[in-house]
Design a protein around this motif. Sequence first.
Motif, PDB file in Angstrom:
ATOM      1  N   GLY A 323       0.817  -1.210   0.000  1.00  0.00           N
ATOM      2  CA  GLY A 323       0.000   0.000   0.000  1.00  0.00           C
ATOM      3  C   GLY A 323       0.848   1.256   0.000  1.00  0.00           C
ATOM      4  O   GLY A 323       0.564   2.215  -0.731  1.00  0.00           O
ATOM      5  N   MET A 324       1.913   1.280   0.823  1.00  0.00           N
ATOM      6  CA  MET A 324       2.781   2.452   0.890  1.00  0.00           C
ATOM      7  C   MET A 324       3.472   2.705  -0.439  1.00  0.00           C
ATOM      8  O   MET A 324       3.602   3.852  -0.870  1.00  0.00           O
ATOM      9  CB  MET A 324       3.797   2.274   2.015  1.00  0.00           C
ATOM     10  CG  MET A 324       3.185   2.395   3.415  1.00  0.00           C
ATOM     11  SD  MET A 324       4.243   1.704   4.715  1.00  0.00           S
ATOM     12  CE  MET A 324       5.644   2.823   4.662  1.00  0.00           C
ATOM     13  N   TYR A 325       3.908   1.631  -1.106  1.00  0.00           N
ATOM     14  CA  TYR A 325       4.598   1.817  -2.384  1.00  0.00           C
ATOM     15  C   TYR A 325       3.665   2.431  -3.428  1.00  0.00           C
ATOM     16  O   TYR A 325       4.104   3.186  -4.305  1.00  0.00           O
ATOM     17  CB  TYR A 325       5.161   0.494  -2.901  1.00  0.00           C
ATOM     18  CG  TYR A 325       6.000   0.681  -4.138  1.00  0.00           C
ATOM     19  CD1 TYR A 325       7.258   1.294  -4.065  1.00  0.00           C
ATOM     20  CD2 TYR A 325       5.541   0.292  -5.389  1.00  0.00           C
ATOM     21  CE1 TYR A 325       8.024   1.508  -5.198  1.00  0.00           C
ATOM     22  CE2 TYR A 325       6.299   0.499  -6.530  1.00  0.00           C
ATOM     23  CZ  TYR A 325       7.539   1.113  -6.432  1.00  0.00           C
ATOM     24  OH  TYR A 325       8.297   1.323  -7.563  1.00  0.00           O
ATOM     25  N   LEU A 326       2.372   2.114  -3.311  1.00  0.00           N
ATOM     26  CA  LEU A 326       1.396   2.677  -4.239  1.00  0.00           C
ATOM     27  C   LEU A 326       0.764   3.951  -3.683  1.00  0.00           C
ATOM     28  O   LEU A 326      -0.324   4.363  -4.081  1.00  0.00           O
ATOM     29  CB  LEU A 326       0.333   1.641  -4.581  1.00  0.00           C
ATOM     30  CG  LEU A 326       0.878   0.495  -5.448  1.00  0.00           C
ATOM     31  CD1 LEU A 326      -0.142  -0.614  -5.597  1.00  0.00           C
ATOM     32  CD2 LEU A 326       1.303   1.002  -6.819  1.00  0.00           C
ATOM     33  N   ALA A 327       1.475   4.566  -2.722  1.00  0.00           N
ATOM     34  CA  ALA A 327       1.136   5.897  -2.193  1.00  0.00           C
ATOM     35  C   ALA A 327      -0.214   5.950  -1.491  1.00  0.00           C
ATOM     36  O   ALA A 327      -0.975   6.909  -1.665  1.00  0.00           O
ATOM     37  CB  ALA A 327       1.207   6.939  -3.319  1.00  0.00           C
ATOM     38  N   GLU A 373      -2.927  12.391   0.424  1.00  0.00           N
ATOM     39  CA  GLU A 373      -1.878  12.508  -0.581  1.00  0.00           C
ATOM     40  C   GLU A 373      -0.499  12.656   0.068  1.00  0.00           C
ATOM     41  O   GLU A 373       0.475  12.031  -0.368  1.00  0.00           O
ATOM     42  CB  GLU A 373      -2.160  13.704  -1.488  1.00  0.00           C
ATOM     43  CG  GLU A 373      -3.410  13.528  -2.343  1.00  0.00           C
ATOM     44  CD  GLU A 373      -3.710  14.764  -3.178  1.00  0.00           C
ATOM     45  OE1 GLU A 373      -2.844  15.672  -3.218  1.00  0.00           O
ATOM     46  OE2 GLU A 373      -4.806  14.824  -3.776  1.00  0.00           O
ATOM     47  N   ARG A 374      -0.430  13.471   1.102  1.00  0.00           N
ATOM     48  CA  ARG A 374       0.853  13.691   1.777  1.00  0.00           C
ATOM     49  C   ARG A 374       1.388  12.395   2.391  1.00  0.00           C
ATOM     50  O   ARG A 374       2.560  12.045   2.213  1.00  0.00           O
ATOM     51  CB  ARG A 374       0.687  14.749   2.866  1.00  0.00           C
ATOM     52  CG  ARG A 374       1.928  14.975   3.732  1.00  0.00           C
ATOM     53  CD  ARG A 374       1.676  16.041   4.791  1.00  0.00           C
ATOM     54  NE  ARG A 374       0.583  15.692   5.686  1.00  0.00           N
ATOM     55  CZ  ARG A 374       0.725  14.881   6.742  1.00  0.00           C
ATOM     56  NH1 ARG A 374       1.898  14.335   7.006  1.00  0.00           N
ATOM     57  NH2 ARG A 374      -0.314  14.626   7.528  1.00  0.00           N
ATOM     58  N   MET A 375       0.538  11.684   3.099  1.00  0.00           N
ATOM     59  CA  MET A 375       0.960  10.429   3.709  1.00  0.00           C
ATOM     60  C   MET A 375       1.335   9.391   2.658  1.00  0.00           C
ATOM     61  O   MET A 375       2.297   8.640   2.828  1.00  0.00           O
ATOM     62  CB  MET A 375      -0.155   9.877   4.607  1.00  0.00           C
ATOM     63  CG  MET A 375      -0.360  10.659   5.884  1.00  0.00           C
ATOM     64  SD  MET A 375      -1.608   9.872   6.927  1.00  0.00           S
ATOM     65  CE  MET A 375      -1.391  10.814   8.445  1.00  0.00           C
TER      66      MET A 375
END
Length: 414
Positions: A323-327, A373-375
């Motif tokens: 999930g983090m890699y896909l923002a 978006e920032r996270m």
Amino acid sequence: MVRILFVHPDLGIGGAERLVVDAALALQNKGHTVSFLTNHHDPEHCFEETRDGKLRVLTVGDWIPRDIFGKCYAVCAYVRMVYAAFYFTFFLSKQERFDIVFCDLISLGIPIIRLAKSNPKVLFYCHYPDQLLSQPGSLLKRYYRMPLNYLEEITTGKADGILVNSKFTGRVFKETFKRISVDPDVLYPSLNTKYFDETVLEEKDKISGIPPECFVFLSINRYERKKNLNLAMHAFKRLQELISPHEWNKLMLIVAGGYDERVLENVEHFDELEELAEDMGLRSKIRFLRSPSDREKLFLLQRAQALVYTPENEHFGIVPLEGMYLAKPIIAVNSGGPTETIIHDQTGFLCEPTPVSFGAAMAKLVKDDRSCERMGEMGRKRVQQRFSFEAFSTKLDNIVTDLTARQDEPKKAK
């Protein structure tokens, strides 16, 4: 070039399977030869790389039962893995030479593998001590587990190298296996980011019925009770009380996870969750998906606005990295491996495992698009810096090379 055999019980689509497949791909990319030996491999329920010929897979012992009248799963799993170990030692190792055997999940086969005349080194990856993965249960179950727990510790200690997936698991390993003096190495799982970057999705890969204006919370986990999926549903219900009707109308929760019809718990828990959604009046707001393909899962990760990760004391958790890699911002329980991957209030939220705590975090994201978006951007950068596939590949390559060099030392001494 090092010849490596991965020995894994069931090559399905869980986090442990993703780890060994990625490890095999990483070592193959480094120029080594890799193969798999497993007890079960279903082309309809596996990762693409083990189906499309990128990785060679040999299946043995699938005829051995997985349970006895719905009980004794651990004993059956151990018997199946011991069979695979005997197959390797007395048959496969005489046909092919392997320098290293990479085992995970079940350690009982390690002493048998070490009997092979080719004398391979054994590298064991501990996702989490097996004896801690189930509830203690009745007195009868505790007696049933005692010899298995003892054997797990003794056979794990026979490995030439031991790896764990997080510092959290490393601490639990030392507390559980007091007879093992070795400090295991931490090898964080990673992502094959090349797949995420290069895969072009087609119309057939998309999940229908998701309105384009919908704000999607996504949960990805196997349909097992210990994954605490009902927390996501209760938190979603709590969220309804914290936002306006207009905002609520645009929300959807998608629960997607590994589902194997051979596993009774998967079948039962899926039905339980559907009933819970009905009872909570959320059936029209929650979508349940069983065993999405890799491409469908990628679409879900791209389409969702945020990821909800509910297991408590999870030993690592590869889904938050995806999930983090896909923002995407991640909402997870403040325990276990996620505390090493997620930075609270920067790449997501680390919460108490309660609907109130999770619901409040979900409400913050719904009310503040910029925060999402920032996270998401910070999460992607964190994965690239700390959990890249290249860093994972390089470390694993160094471990394998060092282990092989240790194997050659006695020969030089002679």
